[in-house]
Design a protein around this motif. Structure first.
Motif, PDB file in Angstrom:
ATOM      1  N   SER A 113      53.097  69.722   3.220  1.00  0.00           N
ATOM      2  CA  SER A 113      53.788  68.330   3.221  1.00  0.00           C
ATOM      3  C   SER A 113      54.866  68.344   4.198  1.00  0.00           C
ATOM      4  N   ARG A 114      55.429  67.205   4.314  1.00  0.00           N
ATOM      5  CA  ARG A 114      56.568  67.006   5.225  1.00  0.00           C
ATOM      6  C   ARG A 114      57.716  67.454   4.663  1.00  0.00           C
ATOM      7  N   GLU A 115      57.666  67.263   3.337  1.00  0.00           N
ATOM      8  CA  GLU A 115      58.949  67.890   2.508  1.00  0.00           C
ATOM      9  C   GLU A 115      59.060  69.304   2.609  1.00  0.00           C
ATOM     10  N   ALA A 116      57.871  70.161   2.548  1.00  0.00           N
ATOM     11  CA  ALA A 116      57.588  71.643   2.514  1.00  0.00           C
ATOM     12  C   ALA A 116      58.123  72.066   3.902  1.00  0.00           C
ATOM     13  N   LEU A 117      57.891  71.394   5.042  1.00  0.00           N
ATOM     14  CA  LEU A 117      58.296  71.711   6.429  1.00  0.00           C
ATOM     15  C   LEU A 117      59.445  71.672   6.559  1.00  0.00           C
ATOM     16  N   VAL A 118      60.383  70.497   6.068  1.00  0.00           N
ATOM     17  CA  VAL A 118      61.560  70.064   6.492  1.00  0.00           C
ATOM     18  C   VAL A 118      62.513  71.323   5.791  1.00  0.00           C
ATOM     19  N   LEU A 119      62.206  71.535   4.587  1.00  0.00           N
ATOM     20  CA  LEU A 119      63.046  72.679   3.806  1.00  0.00           C
ATOM     21  C   LEU A 119      62.779  73.898   4.418  1.00  0.00           C
ATOM     22  N   GLU A 120      61.835  74.247   4.811  1.00  0.00           N
ATOM     23  CA  GLU A 120      61.539  75.508   5.324  1.00  0.00           C
ATOM     24  C   GLU A 120      62.119  75.577   6.734  1.00  0.00           C
ATOM     25  N   VAL A 121      62.092  74.412   7.693  1.00  0.00           N
ATOM     26  CA  VAL A 121      62.932  74.564   8.917  1.00  0.00           C
ATOM     27  C   VAL A 121      64.341  74.753   8.703  1.00  0.00           C
TER      28      VAL A 121
END
Length: 198
Positions: free
Chosen positions: A57-65
């Motif tokens: 998900s977008r949320e998973a990507l943003v937090l990992e970034v």
């Protein structure tokens, strides 16, 4: 039958793909919080399947970034301490932290959206950055290049203005000026090298 060592290159390839996605995502999301995930995958040179296997998900990507960038900043402290005098390492790390602050400002909208969907940012990344600052301050105190007794909390309060600088202003010049002032303040009252102390 598969050779057992054939899995090792796949794991390193998968890790490289993941890191490439994170690097591209950091740049793209800093520029535009609503950057299309398909564009990030394409620029990273990975297929949609690989992308969504890593970041469902977008949320998973943003937090990992965000966590990835925190880790990069934290690791830079030890690298700098190995290759620079302590005071130079501290000042160069402050520049690295400033770039992180700018990225965080660019990611702010994406982070707000991600955390509203899956919780809070409280404490995210604080541990690695505090450890990095502690190492830098300790090395400088031992070398006599900063005033004694400066805590990580003191340091973060002193540089808090970084997060107030608008990315639309002359950001780099203002950040450099602020960090030079902080560094001058840290040096004020420094006892000097141990062998030069009477």
């Amino acid at each position: 039958m598969r050779h057992p060592n054939r899995d090792a290159p796949l794991r390193s390839d998968a890790q490289r793909n993941r890191e490439r996605i994170l690097e591209v995502a950091l740049a793209e999301l800093t520029r535009a919080a609503d950057a299309p995930l398909s564009a990030i995958a394409k620029k990273a040179g990975v297929g949609q399947g690989t992308f969504y296997r890593n970041f469902p998900s977008r949320e998973a990507l943003v937090l990992e970034v965000y966590q990835y960038e925190v880790q990069q900043v934290a690791e830079a402290a030890e690298q700098l301490l190995c290759t620079r005098p302590p005071d130079r390492a501290l000042r160069e790390w402050m520049d690295r932290l400033a770039r992180y602050a700018l990225a965080k400002a660019g990611l702010a909208d994406a982070l707000r959206a991600a955390t509203s969907a899956c919780g809070t940012l409280a404490g995210l990344g604080r541990g690695p950055l505090t450890q990095a600052v502690t190492s830098l301050l300790d090395a400088n105190e031992r070398a006599g290049t900063i005033r004694p007794g400066v805590t990580p909390e003191d340091f973060f309060l002193a540089i808090a203005g970084l997060w107030q600088i608008s990315s639309h202003d002359d950001w780099q010049t203002r950040a450099d000026r602020l960090l030079d002032l902080v560094m001058d303040g840290l040096r004020a009252g420094a006892p000097g090298p141990p062998d030069a102390r009477g």
